[in-house]
Design a protein around this motif. Structure first.
Motif, PDB file in Angstrom:
ATOM      1  N   ASN A 103       0.962  -1.381   0.354  1.00  0.00           N
ATOM      2  CA  ASN A 103       0.081   0.331  -0.036  1.00  0.00           C
ATOM      3  C   ASN A 103       0.755   1.321  -0.084  1.00  0.00           C
ATOM      4  O   ASN A 103       0.143   2.214   0.640  1.00  0.00           O
ATOM      5  CB  ASN A 103      -1.023   0.799   0.999  1.00  0.00           C
TER       6      ASN A 103
ATOM      7  N   THR B  73      -2.941  -0.027  -5.377  1.00  0.00           N
ATOM      8  CA  THR B  73      -3.368  -1.129  -4.500  1.00  0.00           C
ATOM      9  C   THR B  73      -5.188  -1.071  -5.174  1.00  0.00           C
ATOM     10  O   THR B  73      -5.191  -2.082  -4.850  1.00  0.00           O
ATOM     11  CB  THR B  73      -3.686  -0.841  -2.886  1.00  0.00           C
TER      12      THR B  73
ATOM     13  N   TYR C  28      -1.444  -5.218   4.466  1.00  0.00           N
ATOM     14  CA  TYR C  28      -0.253  -5.020   4.408  1.00  0.00           C
ATOM     15  C   TYR C  28       0.856  -5.223   5.154  1.00  0.00           C
ATOM     16  O   TYR C  28       0.761  -4.720   6.042  1.00  0.00           O
ATOM     17  CB  TYR C  28      -0.469  -3.321   3.634  1.00  0.00           C
TER      18      TYR C  28
END
Length: 180
Positions: free
Chosen positions: A83, A89, A148
């Motif tokens: 991210n 993303t 993430y």
């Protein structure tokens, strides 16, 4: 993904002649000749196919993405799973299911290429499947669950490269590599 020859001046753009006010868009495929190690000999391909660690090196370590942070090319897995770039993303969340769905057609397309040796066909299909399994799918899971990869984010933030020590062959399910 995986083009050694991808640099910032090596992109194509589509421009609409019908609607000149429409903004240019990146071409979906442009100069991808270096994506699947075209200079690798059949013997070297066989060696990679028989060695899960070498396969993972060519999946996770190199080539690097053209996206650079402080002039340093970055690992695909780091960029896609961290991210670091919210637009990336979103692209992962939108495109990975399409790639996953298209993989049987891609594999069939490779099989239909009569000019390729069986070794090259196996190598190309294995590399594409490995990139899906070990880069795109983990990135997709991270992006969808919002879990993430913090280590990847830290590497990108601190201009450090993803290295072989960041993945251990013991952590990779060897059966999965053999089944590629």
């Amino acid at each position: 993904m995986g083009n050694f020859d991808r640099y910032m001046g090596n992109w194509g753009y589509l421009v609409s002649k019908i609607n000149p006010d429409e903004p240019p868009m990146p071409a979906p495929i442009y100069d991808n000749g270096s994506t699947l190690f075209p200079s690798l000999s059949s013997t070297a391909m066989t060696d990679v196919l028989s060695n899960p660690k070498e396969l993972m090196k060519r999946t996770l370590l190199f080539p690097k993405a053209a996206m650079a942070i402080d002039k340093n090319k970055v690992a695909y897995l780091d960029m896609l799973s961290s991210n670091f770039d919210p637009a990336m993303t979103l692209a992962v969340r939108n495109k990975v299911p399409e790639i996953r769905k298209s993989m049987p057609e891609i594999q069939e397309f490779i099989d239909d290429q009569t000019f390729l040796s069986d070794t090259k066909k196996t190598f190309y299909k294995t590399m594409l499947q490995a990139r899906l399994d070990f880069v795109l799918e983990p990135a997709y899971e991270a992006c969808c669950t919002r879990t993430y990869n913090q280590a990847a984010y830290d590497r990108l933030q601190n201009d450090r490269n993803y290295e072989e020590k960041n993945f251990g062959i013991n952590e990779i399910k060897k059966e999965r590599c053999r089944n590629l």
